[in-house]
Design an enzyme around this catalytic site. Structure first.
Site, PDB file in Angstrom:
ATOM      1  N   ASP A   9      68.014  61.187  70.472  1.00  0.00           N
ATOM      2  CA  ASP A   9      69.055  60.504  70.533  1.00  0.00           C
ATOM      3  C   ASP A   9      70.201  60.915  69.278  1.00  0.00           C
ATOM      4  O   ASP A   9      70.703  60.319  68.620  1.00  0.00           O
ATOM      5  CB  ASP A   9      69.325  59.107  70.665  1.00  0.00           C
ATOM      6  CG  ASP A   9      68.696  58.545  69.195  1.00  0.00           C
ATOM      7  OD1 ASP A   9      67.732  59.236  68.787  1.00  0.00           O
ATOM      8  OD2 ASP A   9      68.985  57.349  69.151  1.00  0.00           O
ATOM      9  N   HIS A 231      64.477  59.933  58.536  1.00  0.00           N
ATOM     10  CA  HIS A 231      63.211  59.314  59.266  1.00  0.00           C
ATOM     11  C   HIS A 231      62.882  60.361  60.370  1.00  0.00           C
ATOM     12  O   HIS A 231      61.671  60.647  60.369  1.00  0.00           O
ATOM     13  CB  HIS A 231      63.823  58.198  60.092  1.00  0.00           C
ATOM     14  CG  HIS A 231      64.479  56.952  59.232  1.00  0.00           C
ATOM     15  ND1 HIS A 231      63.647  56.316  58.367  1.00  0.00           N
ATOM     16  CD2 HIS A 231      65.673  56.677  58.856  1.00  0.00           C
ATOM     17  CE1 HIS A 231      64.443  55.352  57.667  1.00  0.00           C
ATOM     18  NE2 HIS A 231      65.688  55.809  58.006  1.00  0.00           N
TER      19      HIS A 231
END
Length: 303
Positions: A9, A231
Site C-alpha cells: 500500500d 518498517h
C-alpha cells in the site's frame, strides 16, 4: 534469485521496500490494497515506482479498497496526502493490469507452486480474500512474510500496529489459514532506524537518491542516534537473508472484538510449534549493510 509477489500500500516505507526488492529479488507481481492512503493512490504510486525502478512489465494489479468488515483507516498524517510524502515521481505511462489482486495472487501461486514467496507489507485484505477464494494458496506459497503486528506494543494505538488494525478480520483469516506466517512486527522494525550516517549513505546514488532521501526525511527528524524506522524494508530484507532476524515460534491470534485492543496480535510463545515465526531481534548493522549495498547496486543499474 528468489521470486516474490509483493502485496503493498505505497506508502513511504513500501517505496523503500520495493526499491530493496528491485535490487536483488525477482518480482513476479505487485498487488495493491487500500491502506496508508486510498487504493487509487496506492495503485498510482506502485505504477510510478514500477517505472522509476525500471521493473519492466511486472504486473501491478489493484485489489481491495477497504477492509472486509470495517470502516476505512488511513495514515496520511504519516505518509502525506499522496502516500509518498515529498517524493515526486514522473506519472506512470503504463496502466494497471485488469482483474483483482486476490485472483492474481491465486493464479500466480497456482502456476508455480512452492516457488514464490508472498510478501505482504500492507493491510492483509487481499491475502485474506485469496485464502477465502482458494484455500490451496496456503500450500502453493513458498513462504508468507508480513510486516505487521507486534508482541509488545502498537503504533496506531497502544495495542495495535497499523496494518493489522486496518483490517483485523482479514489478519485473523490469514493467521488461521494453516500456513506459517513469518511476522516482522514493530518489535524489530522499530529498530531499523534511519540515522544521519545511513542518510549520508543514501546520498550520491544518482537518481535513486531522489526517492530514498526525501522519503526517509519526510518521516521525521533524523539524528546520529536514529530517526524514523523503515518498517516494510525489514520484511524484504528477511526474504533476502533470514539470518538478519532472530525469530521464535509462537501462536498468534488477532483480536477482532476488543473495545480498546482491536487489531492486537496476541502472541503466545509458550508453544513448540505455532502458526507463526515471530521476529524478536534484528541485527541492525547487518540490515543496513545489506540495504545500502543493495541500493548501491540498483543505483548503478538505474544510472
Amino acid at each position: 534469485m528468489t521470486r516474490v509477489l509483493i502485496d503493498c500500500d505505497p506508502g513511504i516505507d513500501d517505496a523503500l521496500a520495493l526499491a530493496l526488492a528491485a535490487s536483488r529479488l525477482e518480482i513476479v507481481g505487485i498487488t495493491t490494497v487500500g491502506g496508508n492512503v486510498d487504493l487509487s493512490l496506492t495503485t498510482a504510486n506502485a505504477l510510478a515506482l514500477r517505472e522509476f525502478l525500471d521493473l519492466g512489465d511486472v504486473p501491478v494489479t489493484p485489489g481491495a479498497a477497504g477492509a472486509l468488515m470495517r470502516k476505512t483507516v488511513r495514515a496520511p498524517h504519516v505518509h502525506g496526502d499522496t502516500g509518498l510524502g515529498d517524493v515526486v515521481l514522473p506519472p506512470a505511462v503504463r496502466p494497471a493490469s485488469q482483474g483483482h489482486a486476490a485472483d492474481f495472487i491465486i493464479e500466480t501461486l497456482a502456476a508455480s507452486p512452492g516457488e514464490i514467496t508472498l510478501i505482504a507489507i500492507g493491510p492483509l485484505t487481499n491475502v485474506a480474500l485469496a485464502v477465502l477464494r482458494e484455500p490451496r494458496v496456503v500450500e502453493w506459497a513458498k513462504q508468507l512474510i508480513i510486516m505487521g503486528g507486534s508482541f509488545t506494543r502498537g503504533n496506531h494505538n497502544p495495542a495495535a500496529e497499523f496494518n493489522i488494525l486496518a483490517d483485523p478480520e482479514a489478519a485473523s483469516i490469514v493467521f488461521d489459514a494453516g500456513w506459517q506466517v513469518h511476522m516482522m512486527g514493530l518489535d524489530v522494525t522499530l529498530t531499523a532506524l534511519v540515522t544521519s550516517e545511513v542518510l549520508d549513505r543514501m546520498r550520491g546514488l544518482g537518481r535513486l537518491s531522489d526517492l530514498l532521501v526525501p522519503a526517509a526525511q519526510y518521516y521525521g527528524v533524523i539524528s546520529a542516534d536514529g530517526g524514523p524506522a523503515i518498517h516494510d524494508a525489514v520484511a524484504v530484507a528477511y526474504a533476502l537473508d533470514p539470518t538478519l532476524v532472530t525469530s521464535v515460534p509462537a501462536r498468534v491470534d488477532v483480536e477482532t472484538k476488543g473495545a480498546y485492543t482491536s487489531g492486537m496480535t496476541v502472541t503466545d510463545f509458550r508453544v513448540s510449534q505455532g502458526n507463526a515465526q515471530v521476529a524478536t531481534v534484528l541485527d541492525v548493522k547487518r540490515f543496513w549493510d545489506l540495504v545500502i549495498g543493495a541500493y548501491e547496486e540498483l543505483a548503478r543499474r538505474l544510472g
